[in-house]
Design a protein around this motif. Sequence first.
Motif, PDB file in Angstrom:
ATOM      1  N   PRO A 385       0.826  -1.210   0.000  1.00 44.30           N
ATOM      2  CA  PRO A 385       0.000   0.000   0.000  1.00 44.30           C
ATOM      3  C   PRO A 385       0.860   1.260   0.000  1.00 44.30           C
ATOM      4  O   PRO A 385       1.925   1.293   0.622  1.00 44.30           O
ATOM      5  CB  PRO A 385      -0.795  -0.128   1.308  1.00 44.30           C
ATOM      6  N   ASN A 386       0.394   2.276  -0.695  1.00 42.27           N
ATOM      7  CA  ASN A 386       1.158   3.519  -0.785  1.00 42.27           C
ATOM      8  C   ASN A 386       1.488   4.096   0.584  1.00 42.27           C
ATOM      9  O   ASN A 386       2.571   4.654   0.797  1.00 42.27           O
ATOM     10  CB  ASN A 386       0.391   4.553  -1.618  1.00 42.27           C
ATOM     11  N   ALA A 387       0.549   3.952   1.517  1.00 41.80           N
ATOM     12  CA  ALA A 387       0.753   4.521   2.854  1.00 41.80           C
ATOM     13  C   ALA A 387       1.893   3.846   3.609  1.00 41.80           C
ATOM     14  O   ALA A 387       2.414   4.398   4.578  1.00 41.80           O
ATOM     15  CB  ALA A 387      -0.544   4.407   3.666  1.00 41.80           C
ATOM     16  N   LEU A 388       2.279   2.643   3.171  1.00 41.77           N
ATOM     17  CA  LEU A 388       3.337   1.908   3.864  1.00 41.77           C
ATOM     18  C   LEU A 388       4.612   1.806   3.037  1.00 41.77           C
ATOM     19  O   LEU A 388       5.581   1.165   3.470  1.00 41.77           O
ATOM     20  CB  LEU A 388       2.849   0.489   4.201  1.00 41.77           C
ATOM     21  N   ALA A 389       4.628   2.415   1.879  1.00 43.50           N
ATOM     22  CA  ALA A 389       5.756   2.266   0.958  1.00 43.50           C
ATOM     23  C   ALA A 389       7.078   2.686   1.586  1.00 43.50           C
ATOM     24  O   ALA A 389       8.126   2.072   1.323  1.00 43.50           O
ATOM     25  CB  ALA A 389       5.505   3.054  -0.318  1.00 43.50           C
ATOM     26  N   ASP A 390       7.046   3.740   2.404  1.00 47.21           N
ATOM     27  CA  ASP A 390       8.296   4.207   3.012  1.00 47.21           C
ATOM     28  C   ASP A 390       8.506   3.642   4.408  1.00 47.21           C
ATOM     29  O   ASP A 390       9.384   4.099   5.145  1.00 47.21           O
ATOM     30  CB  ASP A 390       8.336   5.729   3.054  1.00 47.21           C
ATOM     31  N   ARG A 391       7.699   2.648   4.777  1.00 39.77           N
ATOM     32  CA  ARG A 391       7.839   2.017   6.097  1.00 39.77           C
ATOM     33  C   ARG A 391       8.248   0.551   5.981  1.00 39.77           C
ATOM     34  O   ARG A 391       8.129  -0.204   6.944  1.00 39.77           O
ATOM     35  CB  ARG A 391       6.504   2.117   6.857  1.00 39.77           C
ATOM     36  N   GLN A 392       8.705   0.152   4.810  1.00 43.30           N
ATOM     37  CA  GLN A 392       9.065  -1.248   4.613  1.00 43.30           C
ATOM     38  C   GLN A 392      10.309  -1.609   5.416  1.00 43.30           C
ATOM     39  O   GLN A 392      11.211  -0.785   5.610  1.00 43.30           O
ATOM     40  CB  GLN A 392       9.296  -1.520   3.129  1.00 43.30           C
ATOM     41  N   LEU A 393      10.357  -2.857   5.863  1.00 45.28           N
ATOM     42  CA  LEU A 393      11.382  -3.289   6.803  1.00 45.28           C
ATOM     43  C   LEU A 393      12.502  -4.112   6.173  1.00 45.28           C
ATOM     44  O   LEU A 393      13.630  -4.068   6.642  1.00 45.28           O
ATOM     45  CB  LEU A 393      10.724  -4.102   7.930  1.00 45.28           C
ATOM     46  N   LEU A 394      12.196  -4.882   5.138  1.00 48.01           N
ATOM     47  CA  LEU A 394      13.222  -5.732   4.560  1.00 48.01           C
ATOM     48  C   LEU A 394      14.208  -4.919   3.730  1.00 48.01           C
ATOM     49  O   LEU A 394      13.816  -4.013   2.982  1.00 48.01           O
ATOM     50  CB  LEU A 394      12.613  -6.837   3.692  1.00 48.01           C
ATOM     51  N   VAL A 395      15.484  -5.256   3.869  1.00 47.61           N
ATOM     52  CA  VAL A 395      16.535  -4.619   3.082  1.00 47.61           C
ATOM     53  C   VAL A 395      17.315  -5.710   2.349  1.00 47.61           C
ATOM     54  O   VAL A 395      17.341  -6.866   2.765  1.00 47.61           O
ATOM     55  CB  VAL A 395      17.492  -3.786   3.959  1.00 47.61           C
ATOM     56  N   GLU A 396      17.959  -5.336   1.263  1.00 55.79           N
ATOM     57  CA  GLU A 396      18.730  -6.304   0.486  1.00 55.79           C
ATOM     58  C   GLU A 396      20.059  -6.584   1.188  1.00 55.79           C
ATOM     59  O   GLU A 396      20.801  -5.667   1.528  1.00 55.79           O
ATOM     60  CB  GLU A 396      18.978  -5.772  -0.925  1.00 55.79           C
ATOM     61  N   LEU A 397      20.342  -7.856   1.419  1.00 54.42           N
ATOM     62  CA  LEU A 397      21.557  -8.275   2.110  1.00 54.42           C
ATOM     63  C   LEU A 397      22.556  -8.949   1.174  1.00 54.42           C
ATOM     64  O   LEU A 397      23.760  -8.760   1.295  1.00 54.42           O
ATOM     65  CB  LEU A 397      21.202  -9.232   3.250  1.00 54.42           C
ATOM     66  N   VAL A 398      22.035  -9.772   0.272  1.00 55.46           N
ATOM     67  CA  VAL A 398      22.864 -10.485  -0.704  1.00 55.46           C
ATOM     68  C   VAL A 398      22.212 -10.347  -2.074  1.00 55.46           C
ATOM     69  O   VAL A 398      21.007 -10.560  -2.209  1.00 55.46           O
ATOM     70  CB  VAL A 398      23.011 -11.979  -0.345  1.00 55.46           C
ATOM     71  N   LYS A 399      22.992  -9.973  -3.078  1.00 55.38           N
ATOM     72  CA  LYS A 399      22.471  -9.836  -4.432  1.00 55.38           C
ATOM     73  C   LYS A 399      23.305 -10.696  -5.379  1.00 55.38           C
ATOM     74  O   LYS A 399      24.523 -10.528  -5.474  1.00 55.38           O
ATOM     75  CB  LYS A 399      22.522  -8.373  -4.885  1.00 55.38           C
ATOM     76  N   ALA A 400      22.641 -11.646  -6.038  1.00 59.34           N
ATOM     77  CA  ALA A 400      23.320 -12.557  -6.975  1.00 59.34           C
ATOM     78  C   ALA A 400      24.544 -13.195  -6.330  1.00 59.34           C
ATOM     79  O   ALA A 400      25.605 -13.311  -6.934  1.00 59.34           O
ATOM     80  CB  ALA A 400      23.702 -11.820  -8.243  1.00 59.34           C
TER      81      ALA A 400
END
Length: 442
Positions: A385-400
Motif C-alpha cells: 500500500p502507498n501509505a506503507l511504501a516508506d515504512r518497509q522493513l526488509l533490506v537487500e543483504l545479498v544480491k546474486a
Amino acid sequence: MNPADLGLPVDVPSTALFTDHYELTMLQAALANGTADRRSVFEVFTRRLPEGRRYGVVAGTGRVLDAVENFRFDSAVLEFLRERAVVDMRTLDWLSSYRFSGDIWGYPEGEVYFPGSPVLRVEGSFAECVLLETVVLSILNHDSAIAAAASRMASAAGERPLIEMGARRTHELAAVAASRAAYVGGFTSTSDLAAGFRYGIPTVGTSAHAFTLVHDTERDAFQAQVASLGSGTTLLVDTYDVAEAVRTAVEVAGTGLGAVRIDSGDLLLVAHRVRQQLDELGATGTKIVVTSDLDEYAIASLAAAPVDAYGVGTQLVTGSGHPTCSMVYKLVARAASADPKAPLVPVAKKSSGGKTSIGGRKWAARRVDSDGVAEAEVVGTGPVPNALADRQLLVELVKAGEVVARESLEAPRDRHREARAGLPLSATQLSRGEPVIPTEYA
C-alpha cells in the motif's frame, strides 16, 4: 587492523557441515527428479514470541552473511560425505562447486520483530537455498534470543552500563556469538577476549576471588592489584567481610579508587551500605559494580540502589529462560518448473497443532500512529500500500550471491536502540504480556 580479516581460532574454514543430514538427501532426490533448479523462496519467521515477551530482536544477521560466504564443500568435507555414503557421486560433484548465487533480503540487524515477521527471505534455486536452512536457523535462533534478553536487561538498567560475563556458562564458540548479540542488544562491554578480538567489543576485567585467596591477607591482594593496575582499578570486596574490605580498599588505593565489585549477598542492602561507607571515607567518586546471577528482574529491582554498573553472565547467555526464538525456515513459493521464466506459485504447510504457514513471497512494513509510535506490523504478499511504501522493513543483504549490506557492529546496536524507542512504552515492561503491537496480514 581488522581482526575479522585474520581468520581466528573461533572461526571454521567451512560452514557447509553446519547442516542436517536430510538437507543433503533432499538435494540428492531433487537433483534426480529435476526439481533442484526450480526457483524458490524460503522465509524465516516465528509463529509466536517466547511466552510473555513483547517483542523480539533480530541479531546474527552479520554472522549469517559470513556463514553463507563460507558455505563451501572443500575436499575434506566431500571425502567425509563420500566415506559415510551420505549422498551419491552425482550430488558430491554438484556440491564441489556450490556457491550461493541467489538473493537474500531481511530485517536489518538490531531491528525488532513480531510473530509472522519475515525476518529473512532467501531466493534462488531450490537446491542452493534448501542447504542453508540449518546454519541460518542456528545463528538467528541463538543470537536473537541473546539479543532479546540483553535488550530487556538494557531497558531495566537505564543508562547504567552492562558488562557481558557469560563465557564460562556456555560453549566456548557460543560465548563469542553471545557477546556479539549482547552488544547489539545494549550491553557496553564483555569479559570475553575472543569476542573483543573478533568483533572489536570493548573488554573489561580485573580480578576474581582466587586472587584475594592466593594472598596471605586481603590487604596484600589489594596492594598487589593497585600496584599493577593503578588506583583506578576495581577491587572485589566480598571475599570475607564487605565493610572491612571497603575500608581496606580505600586505605590502599586512596579516595581515587575506581570501583568496588560486589558479587554476593543482598545486593540492594549491601550496595546502600557500601555507598554510605565509601562516601564517609571520602571516596565519593568510587563506583559500585554488582554481579551475582543477575537477570532483568534483579536489575530492575536495583534501579533505586546506588549501583553504577551490572555484570551479567548465566541468564544472559541462556536467553534469560528462553534460549531460542523458535524461528523456522519455510518454503513459501516456488516455480512450477525449472524454466527461469516460470511464475512463482505460493506454497504453504497445512497441518494441525499450530504449525501452519502462509504461502507467498512477503513484504513487511511497520505502521505508526500520528506520534510516530509503532501500532502494527503489517505483512503482505501483494502490492505494498502507498501509505506503507516508506515504512518497509526488509533490506537487500545479498544480491546474486554477493554480500551488499555488511556493516560495523555499531550500526545494529544503534538501530536497535532506535527501534525499541519507536515501540509503545509498554514494550519495556518486564511483566508478561502479548506482543506490544499486533501482526496484520494484508
